[in-house]
Design a protein around this motif. Structure first.
Motif, PDB file in Angstrom:
ATOM      1  N   MET A  36      81.889  39.068  48.139  1.00 17.92           N
ATOM      2  CA  MET A  36      81.894  38.244  49.337  1.00 17.92           C
ATOM      3  C   MET A  36      83.140  37.371  49.316  1.00 17.92           C
ATOM      4  O   MET A  36      83.499  36.813  48.297  1.00 17.92           O
ATOM      5  CB  MET A  36      80.608  37.392  49.360  1.00 17.92           C
ATOM      6  CG  MET A  36      80.432  36.628  50.630  1.00 17.92           C
ATOM      7  SD  MET A  36      78.743  36.033  50.923  1.00 17.92           S
ATOM      8  CE  MET A  36      78.333  35.166  49.453  1.00 17.92           C
ATOM      9  N   SER A  37      83.800  37.260  50.444  1.00 18.04           N
ATOM     10  CA  SER A  37      85.027  36.471  50.536  1.00 18.04           C
ATOM     11  C   SER A  37      84.746  35.000  50.279  1.00 18.04           C
ATOM     12  O   SER A  37      83.660  34.507  50.536  1.00 18.04           O
ATOM     13  CB  SER A  37      85.641  36.618  51.922  1.00 18.04           C
ATOM     14  OG  SER A  37      86.033  37.939  52.147  1.00 18.04           O
ATOM     15  N   GLU A  38      85.771  34.323  49.821  1.00 18.45           N
ATOM     16  CA  GLU A  38      85.649  32.889  49.562  1.00 18.45           C
ATOM     17  C   GLU A  38      85.362  32.156  50.866  1.00 18.45           C
ATOM     18  O   GLU A  38      85.928  32.449  51.911  1.00 18.45           O
ATOM     19  CB  GLU A  38      86.949  32.372  48.951  1.00 18.45           C
ATOM     20  CG  GLU A  38      86.833  30.996  48.382  1.00 18.45           C
ATOM     21  CD  GLU A  38      88.086  30.583  47.641  1.00 18.45           C
ATOM     22  OE1 GLU A  38      88.485  29.430  47.792  1.00 18.45           O
ATOM     23  OE2 GLU A  38      88.645  31.422  46.919  1.00 18.45           O
ATOM     24  N   GLY A  39      84.436  31.209  50.810  1.00 19.98           N
ATOM     25  CA  GLY A  39      84.087  30.446  51.998  1.00 19.98           C
ATOM     26  C   GLY A  39      82.982  31.066  52.828  1.00 19.98           C
ATOM     27  O   GLY A  39      82.501  30.461  53.765  1.00 19.98           O
ATOM     28  N   LYS A  40      82.573  32.264  52.499  1.00 19.56           N
ATOM     29  CA  LYS A  40      81.500  32.932  53.244  1.00 19.56           C
ATOM     30  C   LYS A  40      80.156  32.515  52.660  1.00 19.56           C
ATOM     31  O   LYS A  40      80.002  32.332  51.469  1.00 19.56           O
ATOM     32  CB  LYS A  40      81.625  34.463  53.167  1.00 19.56           C
ATOM     33  CG  LYS A  40      82.902  34.997  53.752  1.00 19.56           C
ATOM     34  CD  LYS A  40      82.843  35.022  55.243  1.00 19.56           C
ATOM     35  CE  LYS A  40      84.105  35.659  55.791  1.00 19.56           C
ATOM     36  NZ  LYS A  40      84.146  35.691  57.206  1.00 19.56           N
ATOM     37  N   ARG A  41      79.192  32.357  53.557  1.00 20.88           N
ATOM     38  CA  ARG A  41      77.840  31.987  53.139  1.00 20.88           C
ATOM     39  C   ARG A  41      76.864  33.024  53.676  1.00 20.88           C
ATOM     40  O   ARG A  41      77.106  33.630  54.700  1.00 20.88           O
ATOM     41  CB  ARG A  41      77.473  30.619  53.714  1.00 20.88           C
ATOM     42  CG  ARG A  41      78.333  29.480  53.231  1.00 20.88           C
ATOM     43  CD  ARG A  41      77.912  28.180  53.945  1.00 20.88           C
ATOM     44  NE  ARG A  41      78.715  27.066  53.531  1.00 20.88           N
ATOM     45  CZ  ARG A  41      79.823  26.672  54.142  1.00 20.88           C
ATOM     46  NH1 ARG A  41      80.263  27.295  55.202  1.00 20.88           N
ATOM     47  NH2 ARG A  41      80.503  25.640  53.703  1.00 20.88           N
ATOM     48  N   ARG A  42      75.757  33.153  52.989  1.00 21.55           N
ATOM     49  CA  ARG A  42      74.677  34.030  53.447  1.00 21.55           C
ATOM     50  C   ARG A  42      73.530  33.160  53.941  1.00 21.55           C
ATOM     51  O   ARG A  42      73.200  32.154  53.329  1.00 21.55           O
ATOM     52  CB  ARG A  42      74.183  34.927  52.317  1.00 21.55           C
ATOM     53  CG  ARG A  42      75.182  35.963  51.903  1.00 21.55           C
ATOM     54  CD  ARG A  42      74.583  36.840  50.790  1.00 21.55           C
ATOM     55  NE  ARG A  42      75.488  37.903  50.459  1.00 21.55           N
ATOM     56  CZ  ARG A  42      75.511  39.087  51.056  1.00 21.55           C
ATOM     57  NH1 ARG A  42      74.654  39.347  52.014  1.00 21.55           N
ATOM     58  NH2 ARG A  42      76.382  40.002  50.697  1.00 21.55           N
ATOM     59  N   TYR A  43      72.952  33.588  55.038  1.00 16.79           N
ATOM     60  CA  TYR A  43      71.834  32.859  55.623  1.00 16.79           C
ATOM     61  C   TYR A  43      70.809  33.878  56.092  1.00 16.79           C
ATOM     62  O   TYR A  43      71.145  34.818  56.798  1.00 16.79           O
ATOM     63  CB  TYR A  43      72.329  31.999  56.787  1.00 16.79           C
ATOM     64  CG  TYR A  43      71.218  31.310  57.531  1.00 16.79           C
ATOM     65  CD1 TYR A  43      70.542  30.232  56.982  1.00 16.79           C
ATOM     66  CD2 TYR A  43      70.823  31.765  58.781  1.00 16.79           C
ATOM     67  CE1 TYR A  43      69.508  29.613  57.662  1.00 16.79           C
ATOM     68  CE2 TYR A  43      69.790  31.148  59.470  1.00 16.79           C
ATOM     69  CZ  TYR A  43      69.145  30.076  58.913  1.00 16.79           C
ATOM     70  OH  TYR A  43      68.114  29.472  59.579  1.00 16.79           O
ATOM     71  N   LYS A  44      69.563  33.712  55.683  1.00 17.30           N
ATOM     72  CA  LYS A  44      68.490  34.607  56.128  1.00 17.30           C
ATOM     73  C   LYS A  44      67.835  34.012  57.358  1.00 17.30           C
ATOM     74  O   LYS A  44      67.521  32.823  57.401  1.00 17.30           O
ATOM     75  CB  LYS A  44      67.467  34.806  55.029  1.00 17.30           C
ATOM     76  CG  LYS A  44      67.997  35.632  53.870  1.00 17.30           C
ATOM     77  CD  LYS A  44      66.873  36.305  53.126  1.00 17.30           C
ATOM     78  CE  LYS A  44      67.390  37.067  51.941  1.00 17.30           C
ATOM     79  NZ  LYS A  44      68.027  38.305  52.250  1.00 17.30           N
ATOM     80  N   ALA A  45      67.636  34.866  58.361  1.00 18.03           N
ATOM     81  CA  ALA A  45      67.042  34.410  59.621  1.00 18.03           C
ATOM     82  C   ALA A  45      66.060  35.463  60.124  1.00 18.03           C
ATOM     83  O   ALA A  45      66.275  36.652  59.934  1.00 18.03           O
ATOM     84  CB  ALA A  45      68.131  34.189  60.660  1.00 18.03           C
ATOM     85  N   THR A  46      65.007  34.977  60.756  1.00 15.77           N
ATOM     86  CA  THR A  46      64.065  35.884  61.403  1.00 15.77           C
ATOM     87  C   THR A  46      64.354  35.859  62.893  1.00 15.77           C
ATOM     88  O   THR A  46      64.299  34.810  63.533  1.00 15.77           O
ATOM     89  CB  THR A  46      62.609  35.455  61.132  1.00 15.77           C
ATOM     90  OG1 THR A  46      62.403  35.420  59.721  1.00 15.77           O
ATOM     91  CG2 THR A  46      61.628  36.419  61.762  1.00 15.77           C
ATOM     92  N   ILE A  47      64.697  37.025  63.417  1.00 15.20           N
ATOM     93  CA  ILE A  47      65.016  37.173  64.833  1.00 15.20           C
ATOM     94  C   ILE A  47      64.180  38.311  65.381  1.00 15.20           C
ATOM     95  O   ILE A  47      64.240  39.438  64.883  1.00 15.20           O
ATOM     96  CB  ILE A  47      66.518  37.458  65.045  1.00 15.20           C
ATOM     97  CG1 ILE A  47      67.367  36.317  64.470  1.00 15.20           C
ATOM     98  CG2 ILE A  47      66.826  37.680  66.524  1.00 15.20           C
ATOM     99  CD1 ILE A  47      68.851  36.594  64.441  1.00 15.20           C
ATOM    100  N   ASP A  48      63.390  38.008  66.387  1.00 14.38           N
ATOM    101  CA  ASP A  48      62.514  38.988  67.024  1.00 14.38           C
ATOM    102  C   ASP A  48      61.633  39.702  65.992  1.00 14.38           C
ATOM    103  O   ASP A  48      61.429  40.908  66.052  1.00 14.38           O
ATOM    104  CB  ASP A  48      63.339  39.984  67.840  1.00 14.38           C
ATOM    105  CG  ASP A  48      62.504  40.716  68.894  1.00 14.38           C
ATOM    106  OD1 ASP A  48      61.479  40.159  69.342  1.00 14.38           O
ATOM    107  OD2 ASP A  48      62.870  41.855  69.248  1.00 14.38           O
ATOM    108  N   GLY A  49      61.153  38.934  65.027  1.00 12.85           N
ATOM    109  CA  GLY A  49      60.231  39.473  64.032  1.00 12.85           C
ATOM    110  C   GLY A  49      60.881  40.217  62.883  1.00 12.85           C
ATOM    111  O   GLY A  49      60.194  40.685  61.978  1.00 12.85           O
ATOM    112  N   GLU A  50      62.189  40.346  62.894  1.00  7.77           N
ATOM    113  CA  GLU A  50      62.914  41.047  61.836  1.00  7.77           C
ATOM    114  C   GLU A  50      63.728  40.033  61.031  1.00  7.77           C
ATOM    115  O   GLU A  50      64.245  39.067  61.582  1.00  7.77           O
ATOM    116  CB  GLU A  50      63.878  42.082  62.431  1.00  7.77           C
ATOM    117  CG  GLU A  50      63.224  43.124  63.305  1.00  7.77           C
ATOM    118  CD  GLU A  50      62.483  44.190  62.512  1.00  7.77           C
ATOM    119  OE1 GLU A  50      62.844  44.419  61.340  1.00  7.77           O
ATOM    120  OE2 GLU A  50      61.551  44.783  63.067  1.00  7.77           O
ATOM    121  N   ILE A  51      63.871  40.295  59.739  1.00  3.33           N
ATOM    122  CA  ILE A  51      64.664  39.412  58.886  1.00  3.33           C
ATOM    123  C   ILE A  51      66.079  39.972  58.794  1.00  3.33           C
ATOM    124  O   ILE A  51      66.277  41.153  58.522  1.00  3.33           O
ATOM    125  CB  ILE A  51      64.042  39.287  57.480  1.00  3.33           C
ATOM    126  CG1 ILE A  51      62.669  38.629  57.583  1.00  3.33           C
ATOM    127  CG2 ILE A  51      64.964  38.476  56.562  1.00  3.33           C
ATOM    128  CD1 ILE A  51      61.899  38.578  56.289  1.00  3.33           C
TER     129      ILE A  51
END
Length: 89
Positions: free
Chosen positions: A1-16
């Motif tokens: 993963m590139s420097e400065g990039k973050r991962r975020y988990k989100a539930t959208i329309d019932g899908e993660i």
């Protein structure tokens, strides 16, 4: 993963989904919540459409809004530049 990039988990329309970006978590959360809300609204308005077609409609709406805002920004920049020139004269 590139420097400065973050991962975020989100539930959208019932899908993660895992969203990767350089924006702060708060920003990514608001984006995910907005997409989820807009998809829910489209679901109510377009009961016969599947998830993919609703996602395409959402993308069309988002790009349309983006182009409108870009045009408005360009107009504001032109007005600003004109005002600066008027002040110089």
């Amino acid at each position: 993963m590139s420097e400065g990039k973050r991962r975020y988990k989100a539930t959208i329309d019932g899908e993660i989904y895992t969203i990767v970006g350089s924006k702060p978590e708060k920003h990514m959360r608001v984006v995910a919540e907005t997409v989820d809300e807009q998809l829910s609204q489209l679901k109510e308005l377009t009961k016969g459409l599947d998830k993919e077609k609703r996602a395409i409609l959402l993308a069309i709406n988002a790009v349309s809004d983006q182009l409108t805002m870009r045009h408005e920004l360009e107009q504001l920049k032109e007005k600003y530049e004109q005002l600066e020139q008027d002040l110089e004269n």
